[in-house]
Scaffold this motif. Structure first.
Motif, PDB file in Angstrom:
ATOM      1  N   GLY A  17      58.013  46.486 -20.830  1.00  0.00           N
ATOM      2  CA  GLY A  17      57.835  46.518 -19.372  1.00  0.00           C
ATOM      3  C   GLY A  17      56.379  46.260 -19.026  1.00  0.00           C
ATOM      4  O   GLY A  17      56.014  45.222 -18.484  1.00  0.00           O
ATOM      5  N   SER A  18      55.533  47.247 -19.382  1.00  0.00           N
ATOM      6  CA  SER A  18      54.092  47.127 -19.106  1.00  0.00           C
ATOM      7  C   SER A  18      53.343  47.783 -20.251  1.00  0.00           C
ATOM      8  O   SER A  18      53.684  48.908 -20.663  1.00  0.00           O
ATOM      9  CB  SER A  18      53.773  47.835 -17.782  1.00  0.00           C
ATOM     10  N   THR A  19      52.336  47.119 -20.780  1.00  0.00           N
ATOM     11  CA  THR A  19      51.572  47.700 -21.893  1.00  0.00           C
ATOM     12  C   THR A  19      50.840  48.964 -21.439  1.00  0.00           C
ATOM     13  O   THR A  19      50.673  49.906 -22.204  1.00  0.00           O
ATOM     14  CB  THR A  19      50.577  46.675 -22.474  1.00  0.00           C
ATOM     15  N   ASN A  20      50.401  49.004 -20.169  1.00  0.00           N
ATOM     16  CA  ASN A  20      49.758  50.229 -19.666  1.00  0.00           C
ATOM     17  C   ASN A  20      50.752  51.392 -19.705  1.00  0.00           C
ATOM     18  O   ASN A  20      50.422  52.504 -20.131  1.00  0.00           O
ATOM     19  CB  ASN A  20      49.274  50.042 -18.217  1.00  0.00           C
ATOM     20  N   GLU A  39      55.190  39.452 -24.075  1.00  0.00           N
ATOM     21  CA  GLU A  39      55.731  39.303 -22.723  1.00  0.00           C
ATOM     22  C   GLU A  39      55.813  40.674 -22.071  1.00  0.00           C
ATOM     23  O   GLU A  39      56.125  41.660 -22.740  1.00  0.00           O
ATOM     24  CB  GLU A  39      57.155  38.729 -22.832  1.00  0.00           C
ATOM     25  N   GLN A  40      55.520  40.751 -20.782  1.00  0.00           N
ATOM     26  CA  GLN A  40      55.767  41.981 -20.019  1.00  0.00           C
ATOM     27  C   GLN A  40      56.834  41.655 -18.973  1.00  0.00           C
ATOM     28  O   GLN A  40      56.729  40.656 -18.266  1.00  0.00           O
ATOM     29  CB  GLN A  40      54.521  42.448 -19.288  1.00  0.00           C
ATOM     30  N   THR A  41      57.828  42.540 -18.888  1.00  0.00           N
ATOM     31  CA  THR A  41      58.868  42.291 -17.883  1.00  0.00           C
ATOM     32  C   THR A  41      58.547  42.989 -16.570  1.00  0.00           C
ATOM     33  O   THR A  41      59.178  42.722 -15.557  1.00  0.00           O
ATOM     34  CB  THR A  41      60.236  42.778 -18.405  1.00  0.00           C
ATOM     35  N   GLY A  43      54.920  43.722 -15.670  1.00  0.00           N
ATOM     36  CA  GLY A  43      53.453  43.802 -15.728  1.00  0.00           C
ATOM     37  C   GLY A  43      52.913  44.197 -14.362  1.00  0.00           C
ATOM     38  O   GLY A  43      53.385  43.691 -13.340  1.00  0.00           O
ATOM     39  N   ARG A  44      51.946  45.095 -14.370  1.00  0.00           N
ATOM     40  CA  ARG A  44      51.436  45.623 -13.095  1.00  0.00           C
ATOM     41  C   ARG A  44      49.996  45.212 -12.864  1.00  0.00           C
ATOM     42  O   ARG A  44      49.194  45.155 -13.786  1.00  0.00           O
ATOM     43  CB  ARG A  44      51.527  47.149 -13.087  1.00  0.00           C
ATOM     44  N   GLY A  45      49.678  44.915 -11.587  1.00  0.00           N
ATOM     45  CA  GLY A  45      48.313  44.619 -11.194  1.00  0.00           C
ATOM     46  C   GLY A  45      47.787  45.722 -10.293  1.00  0.00           C
ATOM     47  O   GLY A  45      48.471  46.731 -10.067  1.00  0.00           O
ATOM     48  N   ARG A  46      46.578  45.528  -9.772  1.00  0.00           N
ATOM     49  CA  ARG A  46      46.032  46.508  -8.836  1.00  0.00           C
ATOM     50  C   ARG A  46      46.791  46.411  -7.521  1.00  0.00           C
ATOM     51  O   ARG A  46      47.435  45.416  -7.229  1.00  0.00           O
ATOM     52  CB  ARG A  46      44.549  46.236  -8.608  1.00  0.00           C
ATOM     53  N   ARG A  47      46.658  47.465  -6.722  1.00  0.00           N
ATOM     54  CA  ARG A  47      47.269  47.521  -5.381  1.00  0.00           C
ATOM     55  C   ARG A  47      48.767  47.245  -5.416  1.00  0.00           C
ATOM     56  O   ARG A  47      49.288  46.453  -4.629  1.00  0.00           O
ATOM     57  CB  ARG A  47      46.594  46.535  -4.430  1.00  0.00           C
ATOM     58  N   ARG A 112      39.253  30.179  -9.600  1.00  0.00           N
ATOM     59  CA  ARG A 112      40.595  30.759  -9.587  1.00  0.00           C
ATOM     60  C   ARG A 112      40.667  31.887 -10.606  1.00  0.00           C
ATOM     61  O   ARG A 112      39.978  31.846 -11.624  1.00  0.00           O
ATOM     62  CB  ARG A 112      41.645  29.713  -9.954  1.00  0.00           C
ATOM     63  N   LYS A 113      41.565  32.830 -10.336  1.00  0.00           N
ATOM     64  CA  LYS A 113      41.609  34.016 -11.199  1.00  0.00           C
ATOM     65  C   LYS A 113      42.238  33.680 -12.547  1.00  0.00           C
ATOM     66  O   LYS A 113      43.336  33.136 -12.622  1.00  0.00           O
ATOM     67  CB  LYS A 113      42.414  35.097 -10.485  1.00  0.00           C
ATOM     68  N   ILE A 114      41.515  34.058 -13.615  1.00  0.00           N
ATOM     69  CA  ILE A 114      42.019  33.798 -14.969  1.00  0.00           C
ATOM     70  C   ILE A 114      42.275  35.105 -15.712  1.00  0.00           C
ATOM     71  O   ILE A 114      42.980  35.138 -16.705  1.00  0.00           O
ATOM     72  CB  ILE A 114      41.039  32.863 -15.739  1.00  0.00           C
TER      73      ILE A 114
END
Ligand code: BTN
Length: 252
Positions: A17-20, A39-41, A43-47, A112-114
């Motif tokens: 799901g998410s490595t965090n 692969e993350q199914t 994966g979470r970002g900020r906000r 661009r964000k990498i």
């Protein structure tokens, strides 16, 4: 599968799901435990955003740190992680790549964000706080979903080459270990200095800072020793920004 890249121990998954989240669910894990996935199914970002984590195309890595440092120095973790990512990409010597760091820790390539970094803390009573440093780097993506295609990029899109994820991970862990040691040895000034060298956002950039209920515009005038971004407003007032989303205001 387990890999070792001292001082790091890496738990490698094909799909997760998410490595965090996985690292959070390992309560007794020692410092420098890492979780990575092809692969993350989820994966979470900020906000509360999601992080696009297509199989085999990116580095999806979380690292457990337990720094025994003053609480005021904790925000520097975020800056040093971005410095480590930016230096790793620089080390690839891709001449067509203009690298930048947008405060606090988005690494940009040709605007661009990498790479994005999500740091979360979990504490256990009477123990040094635990930080999970989650790093996503777009390496071999050949395209992005439409909502990201204007704002995200990958190394492959920028230079046409394919990058080995494990080699990139090991180089990144080396840079991270170096800068983390600087933090632990009380050399925070070096982290601030390096971040400012690598970022066009450090000084002289016209930006808007977006908070939940407010936006402020101003020019960046360097980092505070806490890692906060200093902004001079048109009125001359100086604001210290501890959190918020930064956008570059392009001259029209
Ligand atoms: C952001 O810029 O919004 C932060 C993105 C962080 C993505 C990484 S990928 C590895 C780790 N696991 C997650 O679920 N998120 C972070």
């Amino acid at each position: 599968m387990l890999f070792f890249h001292p001082p790091f121990t890496i738990h490698h998954y094909q799909s997760i799901g998410s490595t965090n989240n996985q690292l959070k669910a390992m309560p007794g894990a020692p410092e420098f435990t890492c979780v990575m996935a092809d692969e993350q199914t989820a994966g979470r970002g900020r906000r509360e955003r999601s992080w696009h984590s297509a199989p085999g195309e990116g580095l999806y890595l979380s690292i457990l740190l337990r720094p025994e440092i003053e609480a005021s120095k904790i925000p520097l973790l975020s800056l040093l992680a971005a410095v480590a990512v930016a230096e790793t990409i620089r080390g690839l010597q891709i001449s067509s790549l203009q690298l930048d760091i947008k405060w606090p820790n988005d690494v940009l390539a040709n605007d661009r964000k990498i790479s994005g970094i999500l740091i979360e803390s979990t504490s256990i009573p009477n123990e040094a706080p635990r930080f999970i440093v989650g790093i996503g780097v777009n390496l071999n993506h050949q395209s992005f979903p439409p909502e990201l295609s204007e704002i995200a990029t990958s190394l492959q899109l920028e230079c046409g080459n394919h990058f080995n994820v494990a080699s990139f991970r090991n180089a990144l862990l080396d840079r991270l270990a170096f800068w983390y040691e600087e933090l632990r040895q009380n050399r925070a000034r070096k982290i601030l200095q390096r971040w400012q060298e690598l970022s066009s956002y450090a000084r002289g950039k016209q930006v808007v800072v977006i908070f939940d209920h407010e936006e402020i515009r101003g020019e960046t005038i360097g980092l505070h020793e806490s890692g906060a971004l200093q902004l001079q407003l048109p009125s001359g007032e100086i604001r210290t920004i501890l959190a918020g989303e930064i956008k570059h205001l392009r001259q029209s």
